[in-house]
Scaffold this motif. Sequence first.
Motif, PDB file in Angstrom:
ATOM      1  N   THR A 125     -10.716 -59.606 -27.214  1.00 30.36           N
ATOM      2  CA  THR A 125     -10.697 -59.051 -25.851  1.00 30.36           C
ATOM      3  C   THR A 125     -11.088 -57.581 -25.884  1.00 30.36           C
ATOM      4  O   THR A 125     -10.614 -56.818 -26.731  1.00 30.36           O
ATOM      5  N   ASP A 135      -3.078 -65.069 -24.829  1.00 29.13           N
ATOM      6  CA  ASP A 135      -2.130 -65.416 -25.892  1.00 29.13           C
ATOM      7  C   ASP A 135      -1.888 -66.914 -25.944  1.00 29.13           C
ATOM      8  O   ASP A 135      -1.783 -67.507 -27.022  1.00 29.13           O
ATOM      9  N   GLY A 181      -3.452 -60.972 -20.441  1.00 27.73           N
ATOM     10  CA  GLY A 181      -2.948 -60.957 -21.816  1.00 27.73           C
ATOM     11  C   GLY A 181      -2.133 -62.192 -22.132  1.00 27.73           C
ATOM     12  O   GLY A 181      -2.298 -62.816 -23.193  1.00 27.73           O
ATOM     13  N   GLN A 182      -1.248 -62.580 -21.203  1.00 25.81           N
ATOM     14  CA  GLN A 182      -0.443 -63.783 -21.407  1.00 25.81           C
ATOM     15  C   GLN A 182      -1.320 -65.023 -21.460  1.00 25.81           C
ATOM     16  O   GLN A 182      -1.091 -65.936 -22.254  1.00 25.81           O
ATOM     17  N   ARG A 238      -4.891 -68.482 -27.566  1.00 19.61           N
ATOM     18  CA  ARG A 238      -4.848 -68.260 -29.013  1.00 19.61           C
ATOM     19  C   ARG A 238      -3.842 -69.187 -29.682  1.00 19.61           C
ATOM     20  O   ARG A 238      -4.096 -69.716 -30.770  1.00 19.61           O
ATOM     21  N   ALA A 239      -2.697 -69.367 -29.031  1.00 17.09           N
ATOM     22  CA  ALA A 239      -1.695 -70.266 -29.606  1.00 17.09           C
ATOM     23  C   ALA A 239      -2.202 -71.692 -29.702  1.00 17.09           C
ATOM     24  O   ALA A 239      -1.753 -72.468 -30.552  1.00 17.09           O
TER      25      ALA A 239
END
Length: 419
Positions: free
Chosen positions: A303, A292, A288-289, A295-296
């Motif tokens: 997902t 993220d 998840g990290q 995405r940033a």
Amino acid sequence: MYEDEAVTEPHPLTQLLQRLTQRVRAFDRRRPLVWDLLVTAFFVGAALVDASGGWRNVAPNTDVPGPLIFLMTMGLSLPVLWRRRHPMAVLGVMVATGLVNSWSGAMLQAALIQMLVLFSIAMRLPLKTLGWAGLMMTAPLVVGAIRYPEDSWDQQIIPNLWAYALIALLGIAVRSRQDYTEALVERARQLEVERDQQAQLAAAAERTRIAREMHDIIGHNLSVITGLADGGKYAAAKSPERAGQALDAIGTTSRQALGELRRLLDVLRDGAPAPAELAPQPALTDLGQLIDGVRAAGLPVRTTVHGSPDTVPAGRQLTVYRVVQEALTNTLKHGGPGAKATVDVTYAEDGVTVEVTDTGAGANRGTGTTPASSPGRGLTGMRERTALYDGTLEAGPLPRPTGGWRVHLHLPKDSETTP
């Protein structure tokens, strides 16, 4: 000395004898002709001393002519020079001379030099040849016993046969010892070669592993930083607040990359003054990290997760994490503007299945740097990680007209963890 202490140092006299033996052998290996000349000169000199008159003290016939004594002396001693190159021929000459010696009744003590040749035969030639040599040396004894029967047969022949047997056994023992030593030396050499090869293989495998880790860590983070920097550049003119957020994300990602790189270099550094700072390897809970951060950097990622990663071993979790990381990094670098990515993870009874697809252009993909026909570190690293767990990896462009790129990974369940 306590009773349980082991005696490791040999006796000083034994050490002295070993050193002398080693020096003699070393000299013999360096100068074999010089050594043979010295040995031959010694026995020729001893035979001539006996031939000068001492032979008459034991000879049954003291009227043997002097020239014949000299010729027999040379025939029994001089061939020693060639005993190592032609032992059977030398023994043949000495036996023929010994027959004359026994028939004439001179009984020269130089006949005992045959034992030196017998020792050489036992050292170098097959046992069958040694048997023939023993029969040849028995002939002069029989001739002497028949020609001059002063004592019983067992007193004239048996002691000499026992001496021949002892010399032959000594030669066989020395030969066996030398063969055993040579086998040990060869085995030690082979073990050294195998040790060096294993060390080279281990070093190569470690270099490959380190290169793979550095590629995954640095390549991914730099790709994220590049995406954030590009996004911040466009946002600077229209939305300074978004540009500031991009700069904050760049700083966070850079510090994370530097921390991971520092930990890796601390492990590699020789003689580090302090223990290297350790941190857990990424796991599936960190996906998840990772997503993220992608995405940033400007890449939309959808997902989907089926099942739970609780039963997946740590090594397989790291492999899944690195494959997803590399696939998304390639999309960031080569997907082009407007690309989107999808990550599907399925935890099933037969193992873990991951599929990463994107809608990018799909050209010059498969490596992170080069066309798909020339695989580089990215795809190679993914395949190496997959092979460690007998998994399968498929990577290639999606069929048109949709286009894009697809990475499909399947890791079978660990048999050791199966209930």
